[in-house]
Design a protein around this motif. Structure first.
Motif, PDB file in Angstrom:
ATOM      1  N   GLY A  25       0.855  -1.232  -0.001  1.00 37.63           N
ATOM      2  CA  GLY A  25       0.011   0.100   0.076  1.00 37.63           C
ATOM      3  C   GLY A  25       0.904   1.457   0.067  1.00 37.63           C
ATOM      4  O   GLY A  25       0.363   2.363   0.436  1.00 37.63           O
ATOM      5  N   LEU A  26       1.994   1.136  -0.520  1.00 31.78           N
ATOM      6  CA  LEU A  26       2.762   2.507  -1.032  1.00 31.78           C
ATOM      7  C   LEU A  26       2.543   3.110  -2.017  1.00 31.78           C
ATOM      8  O   LEU A  26       1.695   2.776  -2.826  1.00 31.78           O
ATOM      9  N   VAL A  27       3.025   4.368  -2.148  1.00 32.10           N
ATOM     10  CA  VAL A  27       2.850   5.230  -3.352  1.00 32.10           C
ATOM     11  C   VAL A  27       4.131   5.275  -4.138  1.00 32.10           C
ATOM     12  O   VAL A  27       5.122   5.120  -3.633  1.00 32.10           O
ATOM     13  N   ASP A  70       7.397  18.643  -3.696  1.00 27.07           N
ATOM     14  CA  ASP A  70       5.945  18.828  -3.514  1.00 27.07           C
ATOM     15  C   ASP A  70       5.274  17.489  -3.217  1.00 27.07           C
ATOM     16  O   ASP A  70       4.477  17.428  -2.424  1.00 27.07           O
ATOM     17  N   ARG A  71       5.838  16.424  -3.909  1.00 24.41           N
ATOM     18  CA  ARG A  71       5.145  15.010  -3.879  1.00 24.41           C
ATOM     19  C   ARG A  71       5.317  14.451  -2.482  1.00 24.41           C
ATOM     20  O   ARG A  71       4.171  13.940  -1.973  1.00 24.41           O
ATOM     21  N   LEU A  72       6.313  14.655  -2.056  1.00 26.39           N
ATOM     22  CA  LEU A  72       6.580  13.979  -0.506  1.00 26.39           C
ATOM     23  C   LEU A  72       5.545  14.722   0.626  1.00 26.39           C
ATOM     24  O   LEU A  72       5.172  14.145   1.495  1.00 26.39           O
ATOM     25  N   ASP A  73       5.009  15.812   0.091  1.00 28.70           N
ATOM     26  CA  ASP A  73       4.243  16.858   0.964  1.00 28.70           C
ATOM     27  C   ASP A  73       2.653  16.073   1.017  1.00 28.70           C
ATOM     28  O   ASP A  73       1.829  16.573   1.666  1.00 28.70           O
ATOM     29  N   GLN A  74       2.396  15.362  -0.112  1.00 27.31           N
ATOM     30  CA  GLN A  74       1.050  15.042  -0.408  1.00 27.31           C
ATOM     31  C   GLN A  74       0.727  13.995   0.733  1.00 27.31           C
ATOM     32  O   GLN A  74       1.570  13.342   1.196  1.00 27.31           O
ATOM     33  N   PRO A  75      -0.683  13.845   1.025  1.00 31.62           N
ATOM     34  CA  PRO A  75      -0.930  13.029   2.299  1.00 31.62           C
ATOM     35  C   PRO A  75      -0.853  11.833   1.975  1.00 31.62           C
ATOM     36  O   PRO A  75      -0.387  10.998   2.833  1.00 31.62           O
ATOM     37  N   ASP A  76      -1.046  11.301   0.669  1.00 33.08           N
ATOM     38  CA  ASP A  76      -0.755   9.887   0.078  1.00 33.08           C
ATOM     39  C   ASP A  76       0.726   9.345   0.603  1.00 33.08           C
ATOM     40  O   ASP A  76       0.963   7.978   0.597  1.00 33.08           O
ATOM     41  N   ALA A  77       1.634  10.222   0.582  1.00 29.66           N
ATOM     42  CA  ALA A  77       3.070   9.899   0.580  1.00 29.66           C
ATOM     43  C   ALA A  77       3.412   9.456   2.018  1.00 29.66           C
ATOM     44  O   ALA A  77       4.410   8.863   2.361  1.00 29.66           O
ATOM     45  N   LYS A 102      14.598  17.701   6.654  1.00 32.92           N
ATOM     46  CA  LYS A 102      13.615  18.600   6.952  1.00 32.92           C
ATOM     47  C   LYS A 102      12.420  18.200   7.249  1.00 32.92           C
ATOM     48  O   LYS A 102      11.578  18.633   8.099  1.00 32.92           O
ATOM     49  N   LYS A 103      11.885  17.147   6.446  1.00 29.52           N
ATOM     50  CA  LYS A 103      10.418  16.732   6.585  1.00 29.52           C
ATOM     51  C   LYS A 103      10.387  15.592   7.895  1.00 29.52           C
ATOM     52  O   LYS A 103       9.447  15.016   7.825  1.00 29.52           O
TER      53      LYS A 103
END
Ligand code: AMP
Length: 280
Positions: A25-27, A70-77, A102-103
């Protein structure tokens, strides 16, 4: 689980990423796919990337780093991801390290699919044939000429990442020349062994993927920390001898195809375990 899949074009990164997506269930974060989508949508970034991609060169680092950030900030990630096609250069890897720090995201492992270059052209040709058979649009960079350029770029710019991640004890190498099914099984085995995914119920005898000793050997190869390994290998006195043998075996198994550094550590660990057992 957060993974990077590393390998030349045609190594099977996309196929294996899809299987990991289904199983865990990863992206899948594929910069190539994102750039192709941006090009198809005619966005400024897409238009800038389109000609570069068609020529087999790499899109500038700042573009792909921006896309990934940007993509890493999406909830699904948040629940885990597989980076496919990124990073592709050492500066991209350094930028990724900084982004993840940083994240507050920890990378579990980098899985390298190692393949013979001679097989890659045939693989890409069969990918093209399959896409045509399914009536899909064929990638403009899947031609023999562009492929040889993409391979040259992989050798010069991406291959140094093998050393980069090996030094950071993140690298796990899998023989990508096996069948798709075998490669999938091997990836699952090593991910279980390092504790990145839970072990499935095991058969009663024989070498167990994800067994304590196997986990220790591979965790050491990946350098993902001794905490779990320490507690994992504490067998009862009478079980000691077989365990050290198993540790040796699993070290050898994990080493097959592993790059020297992590592999060396795994071997040494197995030896140490054996010596310690002999003393007690
Ligand atoms: P791929 O689908 O991963 O084979 O990528 C297709 C093309 O997209 C590559 O040949 C590059 O032109 C571009 N690309 C994809 N990922 C990256 C990246 N991380 N850095 C630079 N260019 C990339």
């Amino acid at each position: 689980m957060r993974l990077i899949l590393l390998g030349p074009p045609g190594a099977g990164k996309g196929t294996q990423a899809q299987r990991l997506v289904q199983r865990y269930g990863l992206v899948q974060l594929s910069t190539g796919e994102m750039l192709r989508a941006a090009a198809a949508a005619g966005t400024p970034v897409g238009l800038q990337a389109r000609d570069i991609m068609a020529s087999g060169s790499l899109v500038p680092d700042d573009i792909v780093i921006g896309i990934i950030s940007d993509r890493l900030d999406q909830p699904d990630a948040r629940k885990g991801f597989i980076l496919d096609g990124f990073p592709r250069t050492v500066p991209q890897a350094q930028a990724l390290d900084a982004l993840l720090k940083k994240k507050h995201i920890k990378l579990d492992a980098v899985v390298e699919l190692r393949v013979n270059e001679s097989a890659l052209l045939a693989r890409v040709e069969s990918r093209v044939a399959e896409m045509l058979a399914r009536g899909e649009e064929v990638r403009i960079d899947d031609t023999p000429e562009v492929l040889s350029k993409r391979l040259a770029s992989y050798r010069a710019l991406t291959e140094p990442l093998i050393h980069y991640y090996s030094e950071r004890r993140k690298l796990l190498t899998v023989d990508g020349m096996m069948t798709i099914e075998h490669v999938t099984r091997e990836i699952n085995r090593i991910l279980t062994a390092i504790g990145a995914v839970p072990a499935r119920p095991q058969a009663k005898t024989g070498q167990k993927a994800g067994s304590a000793s196997s986990r220790k050997a591979i965790r050491n190869a990946a350098g993902t920390g001794p905490r779990r390994a320490k507690t994992a290998v504490k067998p009862a006195a009478k079980a000691r001898k077989p365990v050290s043998r198993t540790a040796k075996k699993s070290a050898r198994k994990s080493v097959s195809g592993s790059r020297a550094k992590g592999a060396g550590v795994a071997k040494k660990t197995a030896k140490k375990v054996t010596k310690k057992r002999a003393k007690t």
